[in-house]
Write a protein that holds these residues in place. Structure first.
Motif, PDB file in Angstrom:
ATOM      1  N   SER A  54       0.834  -1.195   0.000  1.00 24.37           N
ATOM      2  CA  SER A  54       0.000   0.000   0.000  1.00 24.37           C
ATOM      3  C   SER A  54       0.872   1.249   0.000  1.00 24.37           C
ATOM      4  O   SER A  54       1.715   1.435   0.889  1.00 24.37           O
ATOM      5  N   ARG A  55       0.677   2.103  -0.993  1.00 23.00           N
ATOM      6  CA  ARG A  55       1.482   3.337  -1.068  1.00 23.00           C
ATOM      7  C   ARG A  55       1.156   4.268   0.091  1.00 23.00           C
ATOM      8  O   ARG A  55       2.049   4.880   0.681  1.00 23.00           O
ATOM      9  N   PHE A  56      -0.135   4.350   0.439  1.00 22.72           N
ATOM     10  CA  PHE A  56      -0.529   5.232   1.533  1.00 22.72           C
ATOM     11  C   PHE A  56       0.117   4.792   2.849  1.00 22.72           C
ATOM     12  O   PHE A  56       0.737   5.576   3.554  1.00 22.72           O
ATOM     13  N   TRP A  57      -0.032   3.479   3.160  1.00 22.58           N
ATOM     14  CA  TRP A  57       0.528   3.001   4.420  1.00 22.58           C
ATOM     15  C   TRP A  57       2.050   2.961   4.383  1.00 22.58           C
ATOM     16  O   TRP A  57       2.700   3.065   5.438  1.00 22.58           O
ATOM     17  N   SER A  58       2.634   2.838   3.203  1.00 23.58           N
ATOM     18  CA  SER A  58       4.095   2.913   3.098  1.00 23.58           C
ATOM     19  C   SER A  58       4.573   4.295   3.526  1.00 23.58           C
ATOM     20  O   SER A  58       5.570   4.429   4.258  1.00 23.58           O
ATOM     21  N   ALA A  59       3.836   5.329   3.081  1.00 21.53           N
ATOM     22  CA  ALA A  59       4.189   6.699   3.462  1.00 21.53           C
ATOM     23  C   ALA A  59       3.997   6.926   4.956  1.00 21.53           C
ATOM     24  O   ALA A  59       4.833   7.545   5.623  1.00 21.53           O
ATOM     25  N   VAL A  60       2.878   6.402   5.486  1.00 21.47           N
ATOM     26  CA  VAL A  60       2.619   6.550   6.923  1.00 21.47           C
ATOM     27  C   VAL A  60       3.689   5.835   7.731  1.00 21.47           C
ATOM     28  O   VAL A  60       4.237   6.377   8.700  1.00 21.47           O
ATOM     29  N   LEU A  61       4.000   4.584   7.322  1.00 20.96           N
ATOM     30  CA  LEU A  61       4.993   3.777   8.051  1.00 20.96           C
ATOM     31  C   LEU A  61       6.368   4.430   8.033  1.00 20.96           C
ATOM     32  O   LEU A  61       7.123   4.318   9.010  1.00 20.96           O
ATOM     33  N   LYS A  62       6.688   5.090   6.935  1.00 23.06           N
ATOM     34  CA  LYS A  62       7.990   5.740   6.851  1.00 23.06           C
ATOM     35  C   LYS A  62       8.146   6.774   7.951  1.00 23.06           C
ATOM     36  O   LYS A  62       9.174   6.841   8.639  1.00 23.06           O
ATOM     37  N   GLY A  63       7.086   7.568   8.163  1.00 21.45           N
ATOM     38  CA  GLY A  63       7.119   8.570   9.232  1.00 21.45           C
ATOM     39  C   GLY A  63       7.075   7.941  10.619  1.00 21.45           C
ATOM     40  O   GLY A  63       7.791   8.375  11.527  1.00 21.45           O
ATOM     41  N   VAL A  64       6.242   6.899  10.767  1.00 19.38           N
ATOM     42  CA  VAL A  64       6.110   6.242  12.076  1.00 19.38           C
ATOM     43  C   VAL A  64       7.428   5.606  12.500  1.00 19.38           C
ATOM     44  O   VAL A  64       7.875   5.757  13.651  1.00 19.38           O
ATOM     45  N   LEU A  65       8.067   4.887  11.595  1.00 16.87           N
ATOM     46  CA  LEU A  65       9.302   4.186  11.933  1.00 16.87           C
ATOM     47  C   LEU A  65      10.484   5.148  12.068  1.00 16.87           C
ATOM     48  O   LEU A  65      11.471   4.829  12.741  1.00 16.87           O
ATOM     49  N   ALA A  66      10.378   6.318  11.453  1.00 17.51           N
ATOM     50  CA  ALA A  66      11.443   7.318  11.610  1.00 17.51           C
ATOM     51  C   ALA A  66      11.401   7.936  13.006  1.00 17.51           C
ATOM     52  O   ALA A  66      12.443   8.255  13.593  1.00 17.51           O
ATOM     53  N   ARG A  67      10.168   8.109  13.550  1.00 19.64           N
ATOM     54  CA  ARG A  67      10.012   8.699  14.893  1.00 19.64           C
ATOM     55  C   ARG A  67       9.023   7.864  15.715  1.00 19.64           C
ATOM     56  O   ARG A  67       7.904   8.299  15.994  1.00 19.64           O
ATOM     57  N   PRO A  68       9.414   6.652  16.087  1.00 22.33           N
ATOM     58  CA  PRO A  68       8.463   5.772  16.785  1.00 22.33           C
ATOM     59  C   PRO A  68       7.993   6.313  18.136  1.00 22.33           C
ATOM     60  O   PRO A  68       6.826   6.153  18.500  1.00 22.33           O
ATOM     61  N   LEU A  69       8.892   6.948  18.893  1.00 22.33           N
ATOM     62  CA  LEU A  69       8.503   7.470  20.210  1.00 22.33           C
ATOM     63  C   LEU A  69       7.475   8.580  20.073  1.00 22.33           C
ATOM     64  O   LEU A  69       6.463   8.601  20.804  1.00 22.33           O
ATOM     65  N   VAL A  70       7.712   9.491  19.129  1.00 22.98           N
ATOM     66  CA  VAL A  70       6.748  10.572  18.896  1.00 22.98           C
ATOM     67  C   VAL A  70       5.413   9.992  18.453  1.00 22.98           C
ATOM     68  O   VAL A  70       4.337  10.435  18.904  1.00 22.98           O
TER      69      VAL A  70
END
Length: 752
Positions: A370-386
């Protein structure tokens, strides 16, 4: 790993492999099972929960006394005769003439008995402006609503002659039954019927092909049909109900479609990756099939929690839901592989051109991710604590209103609002005769109901009920000499205000009864009625909350621990599920209790959550949310076993399952939202609560919080203390390569 371990731990793979090799036998066995279950259920008939078994406590005791005595309590009706102005009183000639006309009119229908005049029974309000003509409907009280129309027309005819000066309106069990059947009788049924086409429409969009879309619906419907038959057989041991049947349909459609969707998507994904049909099917069986079994068993455990409530209706709902989940789970890992093997490429028949082409182009471009969730995951995994702090904080804020949750059995005006004239009549009767429309009923059973000491105790009870302040009267006594039973009807001070009426009920039970009826040896006098039933139900449900919560949470934790061999996964699964349930509670309280956005769903002025809903939602949601959790975590673990780093495995697992989880969630949300459009507030609350929770679970929980928490934990995700290594191992190597390596030689593709 020994042969024995592989055979035990590869149950889904072995079931799928056998089904694919013996496809006609598998389909035949499933069809035979469904037909036999329906036939046995039809032959056995369904035994429904009896009134006497609905509740424990005094309500149960009273119902049991009446049942054992063989008394068929008729449906009682009242006609309110009320002056429209302040001048006319019940003592005036016009008022008396109208009362006489009502008595004559209802008697003339031949449908009623025991018609009483307010001038004989003293059912005249304190201000002298209102009076009640009371009578019983002839025949079975359960079907009285079907026979009340001539009586309603007769009363309406009297009203026409006094329209300017008097308000003449009928209310009672039969008239309310008819009114609600006319207004809402088909409401729930329409929602059930519309759920199937809605699910099919969403599946068509998800798969782009008619045959692929029909498979999940066909599996869900056949699972529901089989379960309906099994319910008839089982009901002779544990009685069922219409409510249990409706909940079973709801749960059966949700999990039946979900399980099939998970399986079908994985099979299709493997074929798109270049595997032949047989190999794709075996991989889907070992991976998605195993996730279905783990999820199904967890959902069954959650549904079994309802069996600990001690409430017959909840026990029926729990058992019916448990059965349909089990049947759908078995069907998904047995008959579904056979059907896919039979259909082969024909599963793509009935393609919707523009949808199918768009899906193919997207799959080729994104590799099935999923392109949408790929974009979301990229941000989530870059800043997991936030991500954890923001998403977790938002859900805790949404859940916060649940701290002040107020639960109660909804009154008539709360349940239906002012949309029906009979609700206004109900309110007028309660204003003029507080508690008169829903009096407490004392069921008095004695060796000799006409004995002097019993007669004296009844008279004393009648007097003290009023002098104590529990009732303003009139208190009525109806004797059944042959059965040595007396009914005492006590209008409670507080009327439709359940808190005040409950206090009046406590006064009757704790003060008035012990000082009067309680002094007669061998006499039973349980107090029942609408308010008493509500109180007994709340007390029993309150006592069941802790055992049910503990059972569901502990067993779900153990199942996750055994299925993933990770203490961390088990703990985080429970915590995330509890968070999604808490958020659903918060939304319910905010909308239905505090009225925030209530106008958007037609819920103005409710002010409370229906008593049974929080526990019901907890059990259903805790079970259903495991669907997504098990499916996503299984995919993450599979990627980890194939050599990816934990962070890469998280990203791969979430984005590759995003499409199927989204499709499954959209179906569930759409089906549950249908129930949120119904007129009854209890059904509306159920629909909104389920839809909101599933939406939160499939997006914020699975798409943000789960990957962020797992990213923060890193390798600790797979932590299992040494002292737990002795636990049974229910995992298996889920990588497709290992699956193919352990396949029977006749199933292996060339080169393996």
């Amino acid at each position: 790993m020994g042969t024995r371990d592989t055979r035990v731990r590869g149950l889904a793979a072995r079931a799928g492999g056998w089904s694919a090799r013996h496809r006609w036998a598998a389909v035949g066995i499933w069809v035979l099972f469904v037909v036999l279950a329906m036939g046995l259920g039809s032959a056995a008939g369904r035994v429904d929960v009896k009134e006497s078994d609905q509740l424990k406590g005094e309500t149960h005791t009273a119902a049991k006394i009446i049942e054992d005595a063989g008394i068929e309590e008729p449906a009682g009706e009242s006609v309110l005769v009320q002056a429209r102005g302040t001048e006319l009183k019940a003592t005036d000639a016009e008022f008396r003439a109208a009362v006489a006309e009502v008595v004559t009119a209802v008697r003339g229908t031949g449908r009623v008995s025991d018609v009483t005049s307010p001038y004989d029974t003293k059912t005249i309000s304190r201000d002298g402006r209102s009076a009640l003509v009371q009578f019983d409907m002839r025949g079975d009280s359960d079907t009285a609503g079907e026979r009340v129309e001539p009586v309603l027309k007769a009363v309406a005819g009297v009203q026409e002659g006094h329209a300017d000066t008097l308000r003449i309106e009928e209310i009672g069990g039969a008239s309310m039954m008819k009114t609600f059947d006319d207004a809402f009788g088909d409401d729930f049924q329409k929602a059930e019927y519309s759920a199937v086409p809605v699910a099919l429409g969403i599946l068509l969009i998800a798969f782009g092909a008619l045959v692929a879309a029909l498979l999940p619906v066909a599996l869900a419907i056949t699972a529901i049909m089989a379960t309906m038959g099994l319910m008839g057989v089982v009901s002779h041991v544990m009685p069922m109900s219409d409510t249990a049947n409706s909940v079973m349909l709801l749960v059966g459609l949700a999990v039946g479609v979900d399980y099939c969707l998970f399986y079908l998507r994985r099979e299709r994904e493997e074929r798109e990756a270049g595997r032949d049909a047989q190999t794709a099917l075996r991989v889907a069986a070992a991976t998605s099939g195993r996730a279905i079994i783990v999820s199904g068993v967890t959902v069954c455990v959650a549904m079994a929690g309802m069996l600990f409530t001690g409430l017959a209706e909840f026990e029926a709902m729990g058992l019916a839901s448990l059965m349909v989940v089990a049947v759908a789970m078995v069907g998904s890992v047995t008959v579904l592989p056979a059907l896919l093997s039979l259909l082969g490429e024909r599963v793509e028949r009935g393609r919707i051109p523009f949808l199918h082409k768009a899906m193919r182009r997207r799959a080729a471009r994104t590799g099935g991710e999923s392109r949408f969730w790929s974009a979301v995951l990229k941000g989530v995994l870059a800043r997991p604590l936030v991500s954890v702090l923001v998403a977790g904080g938002a859900l805790l804020a949404i859940a916060a209103p649940a701290v002040g949750m107020k639960t109660q059995n909804l009154t008539l005006d709360q349940e239906f609002g002012d949309s029906l004239p009979i609700v206004q009549t109900y309110n007028r009767v309660n204003d003029a005769f507080p508690g008169g429309s829903e009096p407490a009923e004392v069921v008095v059973h004695a060796k000799d109901i006409n004995a002097p000491e019993v007669r004296d105790a009844l008279a004393d009870f009648k007097a003290r009920a009023i002098s104590s302040g529990a009732s303003r009267g009139p208190v009525e006594i109806k004797l059944h000499d042959a059965q040595n039973i007396a009914y005492v009807y006590v209008p409670l001070v507080g009327g439709s205000d359940l808190d005040k009426a409950g206090a009046s009920l406590d006064k009757l039970r704790d003060e008035v009864r012990p000082a009067t009826l309680g002094k007669v040896d061998g006499l039973q006098a349980p107090i029942t009625g609408q308010v008493a039933g509500s109180k007994d139900f709340n007390d029993q449900l309150g006592g069941a909350v802790v055992p049910v919560f503990a059972f569901v949470v502990v067993f779900a934790f153990v199942l996750m621990l055994l299925s993933f061999r990770s203490l961390t996964i088990a703990v985080t699964s429970i915590l995330l599920n509890l968070l999604s349930v808490g958020a659903a509670y918060g939304i319910l309280v905010a909308v239905f209790q505090h009225g925030w956005g209530a106008s958007l769903v037609g819920a103005e002025g409710v002010g409370a959550i229906v008593t049974w809903l929080p526990l019901f939602l907890f059990v259903i949601l805790f079970g259903l949310s495991m669907d997504y959790h098990v499916f996503v975590v299984s995919r993450i673990r599979e990627a980890r076993l194939r050599g990816r780093t934990t962070r890469d495995a998280i990203a791969h697992g979430v984005v590759t399952t995003a499409g199927v989880v989204t499709s499954a969630a959209v179906i569930m949300v759409a089906v549950f939202a249908i129930f949120g459009t119904l007129s009854m507030q209890s059904m509306k609350q159920m629909g909104v609560g389920l839809a909101a929770a599933v939406l939160i679970d499939a997006t914020v929980i699975r798409g943000v919080l789960l990957p962020a928490v797992m990213a923060l934990l890193g390798e600790r995700n797979w932590y299992l203390p040494k002292w737990l290594h002795r636990l049974p191992d229910l995992t298996h190597d889920e990588s497709p390569e290992a699956v193919l390596a352990t396949a029977p030689r006749e199933e292996r593709p060339v080169g393996v």
